[in-house]
Write an enzyme that holds these catalytic residues in place. Structure first.
Site, PDB file in Angstrom:
ATOM      1  N   ASN A   9       0.868  -1.176   0.000  1.00 27.04           N
ATOM      2  CA  ASN A   9       0.000   0.000   0.000  1.00 27.04           C
ATOM      3  C   ASN A   9       0.905   1.227   0.000  1.00 27.04           C
ATOM      4  O   ASN A   9       1.483   1.574   1.029  1.00 27.04           O
ATOM      5  CB  ASN A   9      -0.904  -0.012   1.240  1.00 27.04           C
ATOM      6  CG  ASN A   9      -1.734   1.257   1.363  1.00 27.04           C
ATOM      7  OD1 ASN A   9      -1.823   2.051   0.421  1.00 27.04           O
ATOM      8  ND2 ASN A   9      -2.354   1.449   2.518  1.00 27.04           N
ATOM      9  N   LYS A  11       0.100   4.185  -0.243  1.00 26.89           N
ATOM     10  CA  LYS A  11      -0.581   5.367   0.327  1.00 26.89           C
ATOM     11  C   LYS A  11      -0.353   6.580  -0.584  1.00 26.89           C
ATOM     12  O   LYS A  11      -0.207   6.417  -1.792  1.00 26.89           O
ATOM     13  CB  LYS A  11      -0.107   5.632   1.755  1.00 26.89           C
ATOM     14  CG  LYS A  11      -0.143   4.380   2.626  1.00 26.89           C
ATOM     15  CD  LYS A  11      -0.061   4.695   4.082  1.00 26.89           C
ATOM     16  CE  LYS A  11       0.101   3.410   4.870  1.00 26.89           C
ATOM     17  NZ  LYS A  11      -0.280   3.532   6.251  1.00 26.89           N
ATOM     18  N   HIS A  94      -9.780   0.887   4.454  1.00 22.59           N
ATOM     19  CA  HIS A  94      -8.529   1.087   5.214  1.00 22.59           C
ATOM     20  C   HIS A  94      -8.836   1.998   6.404  1.00 22.59           C
ATOM     21  O   HIS A  94      -9.668   2.905   6.313  1.00 22.59           O
ATOM     22  CB  HIS A  94      -7.469   1.730   4.309  1.00 22.59           C
ATOM     23  CG  HIS A  94      -6.108   1.714   4.915  1.00 22.59           C
ATOM     24  ND1 HIS A  94      -5.720   2.639   5.868  1.00 22.59           N
ATOM     25  CD2 HIS A  94      -5.053   0.884   4.736  1.00 22.59           C
ATOM     26  CE1 HIS A  94      -4.476   2.358   6.236  1.00 22.59           C
ATOM     27  NE2 HIS A  94      -4.041   1.307   5.560  1.00 22.59           N
ATOM     28  N   GLU A  96      -7.363   4.419   7.564  1.00 19.96           N
ATOM     29  CA  GLU A  96      -7.184   5.862   7.277  1.00 19.96           C
ATOM     30  C   GLU A  96      -8.407   6.421   6.550  1.00 19.96           C
ATOM     31  O   GLU A  96      -8.754   7.590   6.720  1.00 19.96           O
ATOM     32  CB  GLU A  96      -5.886   6.062   6.469  1.00 19.96           C
ATOM     33  CG  GLU A  96      -4.654   5.857   7.346  1.00 19.96           C
ATOM     34  CD  GLU A  96      -3.412   5.374   6.608  1.00 19.96           C
ATOM     35  OE1 GLU A  96      -3.353   5.461   5.368  1.00 19.96           O
ATOM     36  OE2 GLU A  96      -2.475   4.904   7.296  1.00 19.96           O
ATOM     37  N   GLU A 165      -5.864  -5.422  10.147  1.00 17.77           N
ATOM     38  CA  GLU A 165      -4.891  -4.356  10.390  1.00 17.77           C
ATOM     39  C   GLU A 165      -5.224  -3.653  11.708  1.00 17.77           C
ATOM     40  O   GLU A 165      -6.056  -2.724  11.734  1.00 17.77           O
ATOM     41  CB  GLU A 165      -4.946  -3.334   9.252  1.00 17.77           C
ATOM     42  CG  GLU A 165      -4.564  -3.892   7.903  1.00 17.77           C
ATOM     43  CD  GLU A 165      -3.916  -2.820   7.030  1.00 17.77           C
ATOM     44  OE1 GLU A 165      -2.806  -3.064   6.566  1.00 17.77           O
ATOM     45  OE2 GLU A 165      -4.511  -1.743   6.847  1.00 17.77           O
ATOM     46  N   GLY A 171       1.764   1.982  10.657  1.00 14.12           N
ATOM     47  CA  GLY A 171       2.696   3.091  10.542  1.00 14.12           C
ATOM     48  C   GLY A 171       3.337   3.503  11.859  1.00 14.12           C
ATOM     49  O   GLY A 171       3.956   4.551  11.946  1.00 14.12           O
ATOM     50  N   SER A 209       2.824  -2.456  10.239  1.00 10.33           N
ATOM     51  CA  SER A 209       4.276  -2.461  10.469  1.00 10.33           C
ATOM     52  C   SER A 209       4.930  -3.804  10.146  1.00 10.33           C
ATOM     53  O   SER A 209       5.887  -4.202  10.803  1.00 10.33           O
ATOM     54  CB  SER A 209       4.596  -2.007  11.893  1.00 10.33           C
ATOM     55  OG  SER A 209       4.134  -0.678  12.093  1.00 10.33           O
TER      56      SER A 209
HETATM   57  C1  PEP Z   1      -1.132  -0.034   5.783  1.00  9.77           C
HETATM   58  O1  PEP Z   1      -1.163   1.166   5.512  1.00  9.77           O
HETATM   59  O2  PEP Z   1      -2.000  -0.801   5.356  1.00  9.77           O
HETATM   60  C2  PEP Z   1      -0.039  -0.515   6.624  1.00  9.77           C
HETATM   61  C3  PEP Z   1      -0.095  -1.740   7.092  1.00  9.77           C
HETATM   62  O3  PEP Z   1       0.980   0.383   6.891  1.00  9.77           O
HETATM   63  P1  PEP Z   1       2.365   0.067   7.647  1.00  9.77           P
HETATM   64  O4  PEP Z   1       2.888  -1.227   7.059  1.00  9.77           O
HETATM   65  O5  PEP Z   1       3.233   1.229   7.327  1.00  9.77           O
HETATM   66  O6  PEP Z   1       2.056  -0.079   9.079  1.00  9.77           O
END
Ligand code: PEP
Length: 247
Positions: A9, A11, A94, A96, A165, A171, A209
């Site tokens: 992703n 982003k 997601h 976000e 997630e 993040g 992460s």
């Molecule tokens: C994501 O944005 O779906 C995600 C898992 O981000 P990160 O790996 O940076 O935590």
């Protein structure tokens, strides 16, 4: 055994020049991979990255889709438009989008419906916040989020990908332990099993992460069928290491 899926992703990151360099590095490193790979890129780059990865092991995905089919929805991108660009996957719900754009479970369910109707595989994100986890509500939250998608999409549910997630791990550099992740994945697996006779087809990814160092242990869990990778997907070597861990 299901083929694992590693989806990046990106982003809101990238540029025409940076994308070309990243994709080239990835293509050089993904020979004879045994897992499915996707990069979910910002909408303006779908066509460009799609052209770069055409005919390769890397599929292109979008990061969002409209809950509407067409019409007066300024700024939105429909599932039909994504299909037009040969997009294979789309991230839906997601955290976000839920947090900054007020996407409700019902909106997410409708977006999933539009993606499925266009033949695009939705990667449906579910996950609890830190305060929900601390209040012991993790199971209740992810089950509620997935239930809305199951309710609206009925038997098509076997065509989706789910991504667990935990919001507190996105993040932040904090990863759910393999045991914490497996526990929630097992809950989601059971819920899918009750909803469709073909639940064994549904891949449940872990996201939050995931990196080159922790991927192998997470991906070794019984119910973890791949990863949704944010930050580490922007660094070719890290993303390739995660892909290698999945193979
Ligand atoms: C994501 O944005 O779906 C995600 C898992 O981000 P990160 O790996 O940076 O935590």
């Amino acid at each position: 055994m299901k083929k694992k899926l590693i989806a990046g992703n990106w982003k809101m990151n990238g540029s025409t020049v940076a994308n070309a360099a990243l994709v080239q590095q990835l293509l050089e490193g993904v020979n004879q991979v045994a897992c499915d790979i996707a990069v979910c890129v910002p909408a303006p780059y779908l066509a460009g990255v799609g052209a770069l990865v055409k005919g390769t092991a890397i599929a292109v995905g979008a990061q969002d889709v409209s809950a509407h089919e067409a019409g007066a929805y300024t700024g939105e991108v429909s599932a039909g438009m994504l299909r037009d660009l040969a997009v294979r996957y789309v991230i839906v719900g997601h955290s976000e989008r839920r947090q900054y754009h007020g996407e409700t479970d019902a909106v997410v369910a409708n977006k999933v419906q539009k993606a499925l109707a266009a033949g695009i595989v939705p990667i449906v994100c579910v996950g609890e916040t830190l305060s929900e986890r601390e209040a012991g509500q993790t199971e209740e939250v992810v089950k509620r989020q997935l239930a809305a998608v199951i309710h609206t999409n009925g038997h098509c549910i076997s065509e989706i990908v789910v991504a667990y997630e935990p919001v507190w791990a996105i993040g932040t550099g904090k990863t759910a332990s393999p045991e914490q992740a497996q526990q929630v994945h097992a809950v989601l697996r059971t819920q899918l099993h009750a909803a469709t006779a073909h639940s064994d087809r549904v891949r449940i990814l872990y996201g939050g992460s995931m990196n080159a160092a922790n991927a192998a242990e997470l991906l070794a869990q019984t119910d973890i069928d791949g990863g949704l990778v944010g930050g580490a997907s922007l660094k070719a070597l890290d993303f390739l290491a995660i892909i290698a861990a999945a193979a």
